[in-house]
Design an enzyme around this catalytic site. Structure first.
Site, PDB file in Angstrom:
ATOM      1  N   TYR A 257     -10.479  29.650   6.843  1.00 35.66           N
ATOM      2  CA  TYR A 257     -11.074  30.697   7.530  1.00 35.66           C
ATOM      3  C   TYR A 257     -10.510  30.670   9.177  1.00 35.66           C
ATOM      4  CZ  TYR A 257     -14.395  31.865   3.894  1.00 35.66           C
ATOM      5  OH  TYR A 257     -14.786  32.314   2.560  1.00 35.66           O
TER       6      TYR A 257
ATOM      7  N   ARG B 186      -7.658  32.869   8.645  1.00 33.71           N
ATOM      8  CA  ARG B 186      -8.031  34.147   8.515  1.00 33.71           C
ATOM      9  C   ARG B 186      -8.502  35.027   9.863  1.00 33.71           C
ATOM     10  NH1 ARG B 186     -11.889  34.528   3.471  1.00 33.71           N
ATOM     11  NH2 ARG B 186     -11.879  36.796   4.087  1.00 33.71           N
TER      12      ARG B 186
ATOM     13  N   GLN C 100     -17.711  45.555   2.617  1.00 34.19           N
ATOM     14  CA  GLN C 100     -17.698  44.273   2.022  1.00 34.19           C
ATOM     15  C   GLN C 100     -16.663  43.334   2.629  1.00 34.19           C
ATOM     16  OE1 GLN C 100     -17.056  44.604  -2.821  1.00 34.19           O
ATOM     17  NE2 GLN C 100     -15.936  46.365  -1.777  1.00 34.19           N
TER      18      GLN C 100
ATOM     19  N   VAL D  94     -15.311  41.053   5.981  1.00 35.91           N
ATOM     20  CA  VAL D  94     -15.819  40.090   6.878  1.00 35.91           C
ATOM     21  C   VAL D  94     -15.233  40.267   8.186  1.00 35.91           C
ATOM     22  CG1 VAL D  94     -16.716  38.518   5.103  1.00 35.91           C
ATOM     23  CG2 VAL D  94     -14.469  38.095   6.279  1.00 35.91           C
TER      24      VAL D  94
ATOM     25  N   HIS E 295     -21.082  41.089   2.979  1.00 39.49           N
ATOM     26  CA  HIS E 295     -20.685  39.660   2.793  1.00 39.49           C
ATOM     27  C   HIS E 295     -20.591  38.993   3.900  1.00 39.49           C
ATOM     28  CE1 HIS E 295     -18.691  41.719  -1.423  1.00 39.49           C
ATOM     29  NE2 HIS E 295     -20.016  41.111  -1.543  1.00 39.49           N
TER      30      HIS E 295
ATOM     31  N   CYS F 230     -24.608  27.292  12.205  1.00 34.61           N
ATOM     32  CA  CYS F 230     -24.618  26.072  11.690  1.00 34.61           C
ATOM     33  C   CYS F 230     -25.017  25.893  10.156  1.00 34.61           C
ATOM     34  CB  CYS F 230     -25.652  25.310  12.521  1.00 34.61           C
ATOM     35  SG  CYS F 230     -26.173  23.561  11.668  1.00 34.61           S
TER      36      CYS F 230
ATOM     37  N   GLY G 152     -10.584  51.507  -0.852  1.00 36.38           N
ATOM     38  CA  GLY G 152      -9.929  50.077  -1.012  1.00 36.38           C
ATOM     39  C   GLY G 152     -10.689  48.849  -1.539  1.00 36.38           C
TER      40      GLY G 152
ATOM     41  N   ASN H 269      -7.663  54.819  -3.500  1.00 41.22           N
ATOM     42  CA  ASN H 269      -7.238  53.541  -3.642  1.00 41.22           C
ATOM     43  C   ASN H 269      -5.943  53.847  -4.379  1.00 41.22           C
ATOM     44  OD1 ASN H 269      -6.462  51.047  -5.061  1.00 41.22           O
ATOM     45  ND2 ASN H 269      -8.796  50.503  -4.758  1.00 41.22           N
ATOM     46  N   PRO H 270      -4.718  53.045  -4.000  1.00 41.62           N
ATOM     47  CA  PRO H 270      -3.246  53.248  -4.595  1.00 41.62           C
ATOM     48  C   PRO H 270      -3.675  52.932  -6.051  1.00 41.62           C
ATOM     49  CG  PRO H 270      -3.504  51.419  -2.947  1.00 41.62           C
ATOM     50  CD  PRO H 270      -4.755  52.092  -3.068  1.00 41.62           C
TER      51      PRO H 270
HETATM   52  C1  BV8 Z   1     -24.820  36.673  -5.582  1.00 48.25           C
HETATM   53  C2  BV8 Z   1     -16.713  36.956   1.711  1.00 48.25           C
HETATM   54  C3  BV8 Z   1     -26.743  35.908  -6.572  1.00 48.25           C
HETATM   55  C4  BV8 Z   1     -16.035  35.424   1.621  1.00 48.25           C
HETATM   56  C5  BV8 Z   1     -17.146  37.525  -0.430  1.00 48.25           C
HETATM   57  C6  BV8 Z   1     -19.927  37.245 -13.678  1.00 48.25           C
HETATM   58  C7  BV8 Z   1     -20.197  38.436 -13.861  1.00 48.25           C
HETATM   59  C8  BV8 Z   1     -20.419  39.246 -12.846  1.00 48.25           C
HETATM   60  C9  BV8 Z   1     -20.826  38.746 -11.578  1.00 48.25           C
HETATM   61  C10 BV8 Z   1     -20.672  37.597 -11.385  1.00 48.25           C
HETATM   62  C11 BV8 Z   1     -20.473  36.607 -12.410  1.00 48.25           C
HETATM   63  N1  BV8 Z   1     -20.414  35.232 -12.025  1.00 48.25           N
HETATM   64  C12 BV8 Z   1     -21.065  35.389 -10.633  1.00 48.25           C
HETATM   65  C13 BV8 Z   1     -21.139  36.552 -10.404  1.00 48.25           C
HETATM   66  C14 BV8 Z   1     -21.621  37.042  -8.922  1.00 48.25           C
HETATM   67  C15 BV8 Z   1     -20.842  37.076  -8.099  1.00 48.25           C
HETATM   68  C16 BV8 Z   1     -19.525  37.909  -8.336  1.00 48.25           C
HETATM   69  O1  BV8 Z   1     -19.529  39.100  -8.353  1.00 48.25           O
HETATM   70  N2  BV8 Z   1     -18.457  37.293  -8.860  1.00 48.25           N
HETATM   71  C17 BV8 Z   1     -17.092  38.069  -9.370  1.00 48.25           C
HETATM   72  C18 BV8 Z   1     -16.030  37.421  -8.750  1.00 48.25           C
HETATM   73  C19 BV8 Z   1     -17.190  38.202 -10.828  1.00 48.25           C
HETATM   74  N3  BV8 Z   1     -21.097  37.393  -6.803  1.00 48.25           N
HETATM   75  C20 BV8 Z   1     -21.776  36.595  -5.844  1.00 48.25           C
HETATM   76  O2  BV8 Z   1     -21.546  35.367  -6.082  1.00 48.25           O
HETATM   77  C21 BV8 Z   1     -22.415  37.337  -4.831  1.00 48.25           C
HETATM   78  N4  BV8 Z   1     -23.743  36.662  -4.427  1.00 48.25           N
HETATM   79  O3  BV8 Z   1     -24.608  37.319  -6.640  1.00 48.25           O
HETATM   80  O4  BV8 Z   1     -25.824  36.185  -5.533  1.00 48.25           O
HETATM   81  C22 BV8 Z   1     -28.071  35.359  -5.800  1.00 48.25           C
HETATM   82  C23 BV8 Z   1     -29.068  35.883  -5.677  1.00 48.25           C
HETATM   83  C24 BV8 Z   1     -30.150  34.884  -5.112  1.00 48.25           C
HETATM   84  C25 BV8 Z   1     -30.143  33.771  -4.931  1.00 48.25           C
HETATM   85  C26 BV8 Z   1     -28.826  33.122  -4.948  1.00 48.25           C
HETATM   86  C27 BV8 Z   1     -27.653  33.978  -5.384  1.00 48.25           C
HETATM   87  C28 BV8 Z   1     -22.038  37.131  -3.260  1.00 48.25           C
HETATM   88  C29 BV8 Z   1     -20.545  37.832  -3.322  1.00 48.25           C
HETATM   89  C30 BV8 Z   1     -19.716  37.711  -2.110  1.00 48.25           C
HETATM   90  C31 BV8 Z   1     -18.472  36.695  -2.312  1.00 48.25           C
HETATM   91  N5  BV8 Z   1     -17.937  36.993  -0.727  1.00 48.25           N
HETATM   92  N6  BV8 Z   1     -16.358  37.630   0.709  1.00 48.25           N
HETATM   93  C32 BV8 Z   1     -15.079  35.693   2.055  1.00 48.25           C
HETATM   94  O5  BV8 Z   1     -14.422  36.802   2.670  1.00 48.25           O
HETATM   95  O6  BV8 Z   1     -14.116  34.610   2.317  1.00 48.25           O
HETATM   96  S1  BV8 Z   1     -16.330  38.742  -1.490  1.00 48.25           S
HETATM   97  C33 BV8 Z   1     -14.775  38.985  -1.431  1.00 48.25           C
HETATM   98  O7  BV8 Z   1     -14.260  40.075  -2.203  1.00 48.25           O
HETATM   99  C34 BV8 Z   1     -14.500  39.879  -0.161  1.00 48.25           C
HETATM  100  O8  BV8 Z   1     -15.730  40.228   0.560  1.00 48.25           O
HETATM  101  C35 BV8 Z   1     -13.878  41.226  -0.716  1.00 48.25           C
HETATM  102  O9  BV8 Z   1     -14.293  42.446   0.163  1.00 48.25           O
HETATM  103  C36 BV8 Z   1     -14.602  41.260  -1.885  1.00 48.25           C
HETATM  104  C37 BV8 Z   1     -14.431  42.451  -3.041  1.00 48.25           C
HETATM  105  O10 BV8 Z   1     -12.975  42.523  -3.094  1.00 48.25           O
HETATM  106  P1  BV8 Z   1     -12.239  43.899  -2.639  1.00 48.25           P
HETATM  107  O11 BV8 Z   1     -12.829  44.149  -1.394  1.00 48.25           O
HETATM  108  O12 BV8 Z   1     -12.511  44.932  -3.669  1.00 48.25           O
HETATM  109  O13 BV8 Z   1     -10.845  43.339  -2.457  1.00 48.25           O
HETATM  110  P2  BV8 Z   1      -9.569  43.184  -3.498  1.00 48.25           P
HETATM  111  O14 BV8 Z   1      -8.587  42.397  -3.004  1.00 48.25           O
HETATM  112  O15 BV8 Z   1     -10.393  42.739  -4.740  1.00 48.25           O
HETATM  113  O16 BV8 Z   1      -9.213  44.773  -3.843  1.00 48.25           O
HETATM  114  C38 BV8 Z   1      -8.572  45.451  -2.823  1.00 48.25           C
HETATM  115  C39 BV8 Z   1      -8.521  46.867  -3.176  1.00 48.25           C
HETATM  116  O17 BV8 Z   1      -7.804  47.516  -2.183  1.00 48.25           O
HETATM  117  C40 BV8 Z   1      -7.547  46.951  -4.481  1.00 48.25           C
HETATM  118  O18 BV8 Z   1      -8.053  47.870  -5.259  1.00 48.25           O
HETATM  119  C41 BV8 Z   1      -6.167  47.467  -4.144  1.00 48.25           C
HETATM  120  O19 BV8 Z   1      -5.716  48.223  -4.942  1.00 48.25           O
HETATM  121  C42 BV8 Z   1      -6.975  48.355  -2.968  1.00 48.25           C
HETATM  122  N7  BV8 Z   1      -5.595  48.439  -1.774  1.00 48.25           N
HETATM  123  C43 BV8 Z   1      -4.634  47.771  -1.441  1.00 48.25           C
HETATM  124  N8  BV8 Z   1      -4.081  48.496  -0.355  1.00 48.25           N
HETATM  125  C44 BV8 Z   1      -4.747  49.622  -0.002  1.00 48.25           C
HETATM  126  C45 BV8 Z   1      -5.934  49.504  -0.843  1.00 48.25           C
HETATM  127  N9  BV8 Z   1      -6.774  50.552  -0.871  1.00 48.25           N
HETATM  128  C46 BV8 Z   1      -6.561  51.687   0.166  1.00 48.25           C
HETATM  129  N10 BV8 Z   1      -5.379  51.467   0.966  1.00 48.25           N
HETATM  130  C47 BV8 Z   1      -4.537  50.631   0.903  1.00 48.25           C
HETATM  131  N11 BV8 Z   1      -3.603  50.494   1.867  1.00 48.25           N
END
Ligand code: BV8
Length: 252
Positions: free
Chosen positions: A71, A74, A105, A107, A123, A131, A199, A225-226
């Site tokens: 982090y 980052r 989404q 940070v 997020h 802490c 995005g 989105n591209p």
């Molecule tokens: C929760 C912070 C419950 C950390 C992040 C199975 C199925 C479904 C769901 C789940 C499952 N198993 C577990 C889950 C739940 C899980 C989840 O969804 N997992 C996924 C991976 C399957 N979710 C969680 O755990 C969430 N919590 O559910 O809690 C709960 C309730 C009560 C009590 C206890 C628990 C928490 C999720 C949060 C995780 N933290 N970030 C960090 O940053 O290090 S997520 C992380 O992914 C970022 O925040 C990021 O923003 C987010 C989503 O990704 P995107 O933003 O979409 O980014 P990505 O790279 O994927 O895509 C980029 C896009 O941009 C692409 O489409 C690309 O084409 C496009 N692009 C590229 N260039 C450009 C562009 N677009 C425009 N212009 C450009 N130039």
């Protein structure tokens, strides 16, 4: 708002007549600022790091120095980055529509540095560490982080109150989203007539369900989105291209 792009008339009308616009962003909106996205294979953070190895409370408990070091790398990337035309266009939108909500989404603080206010951070926020034991907010020391080579261990600081390890202010996988931010996001989604998703690969829940909620309550949905995403069938319009080009063209 007018558009230089060749847009369908219905989209032009929706843009001009919108009373409440909600913009929902993912890592792609910061890509043109040089902040790596998560899933773009050639540059995505996860391509080089396993999210299960880093973005979970279990990973931090097992190896706090590895997670804190990642982090800090980052944070240095974000501090060296500048808002791009997409962030600025979203901030400018506030002057063009009666009501604007921004949900992210991400940070990073690039929306705020571009002038957006009241952004709902689903997020968490990289710039608001706390802490991991007593939850007390903690402030980074001035200057750039000691930028590890994105993999070097950096021991997290100790909480001045309870000596617990300081953790990043983000929501890890398996952690609940901040209730207040989620409620604000749901209200902005339920109350808008135009929902613009920018995005995001729409793979992380519950955030990824917001475009569907918007469509179900009768809002028009525009995706920028591209690449194709899981939202292609939900969106009324899909503009394929980079946010830094498309958004300024939509917003005058
Ligand atoms: C929760 C912070 C419950 C950390 C992040 C199975 C199925 C479904 C769901 C789940 C499952 N198993 C577990 C889950 C739940 C899980 C989840 O969804 N997992 C996924 C991976 C399957 N979710 C969680 O755990 C969430 N919590 O559910 O809690 C709960 C309730 C009560 C009590 C206890 C628990 C928490 C999720 C949060 C995780 N933290 N970030 C960090 O940053 O290090 S997520 C992380 O992914 C970022 O925040 C990021 O923003 C987010 C989503 O990704 P995107 O933003 O979409 O980014 P990505 O790279 O994927 O895509 C980029 C896009 O941009 C692409 O489409 C690309 O084409 C496009 N692009 C590229 N260039 C450009 C562009 N677009 C425009 N212009 C450009 N130039």
């Amino acid at each position: 708002m007018t558009a230089d792009l060749l847009l369908p008339d219905r989209l032009l009308t929706a843009l001009r007549e919108a009373r409440h616009v909600t913009v929902f962003t993912g890592a792609g909106v910061s890509a043109e600022s040089g902040v790596p996205t998560f899933r773009d294979a050639h540059t995505g953070l996860w391509a080089r790091f396993d999210p299960a190895a880093l973005a979970t409370p279990e990973a931090f408990a097992a190896d706090p120095a590895l997670v804190w070091g990642w982090y800090e790398w980052r944070r240095a990337r974000v501090m060296r980055a500048a808002p791009n035309p997409a962030h600025r266009a979203i901030a400018a939108l506030a002057r063009h529509v009666p009501a604007l909500s921004v949900i992210t989404q991400n940070v990073d603080d690039l929306h705020e540095r571009a002038g957006s206010t009241g952004v709902a951070h689903l997020h968490g926020r990289l710039m608001q560490p706390r802490c991991s034991v007593c939850g007390q907010p903690w402030r980074y020391p001035p200057g750039m982080p000691d930028e590890p080579a994105a993999g070097r261990r950096v021991t997290p600081p100790d909480c001045p109150r309870c000596a617990g390890p300081i953790r990043p202010g983000v929501v890890w996988f398996g952690e609940p989203l901040p209730a207040d931010e989620w409620q604000r996001a749901m209200a902005a989604t339920a109350g808008c007539d135009l929902f613009i998703t920018v995005g995001t690969s729409a793979l992380v829940y519950p955030a990824a369900q917001l475009p569907q909620v918007a469509a179900e309550q009768g809002a028009r949905v525009l995706q920028l989105n591209p690449q194709p995403t899981a939202l292609d069938t939900i969106a009324d319009w899909n503009l394929l291209g980079p946010a830094g080009t498309l958004l300024p063209a939509l917003v005058h």
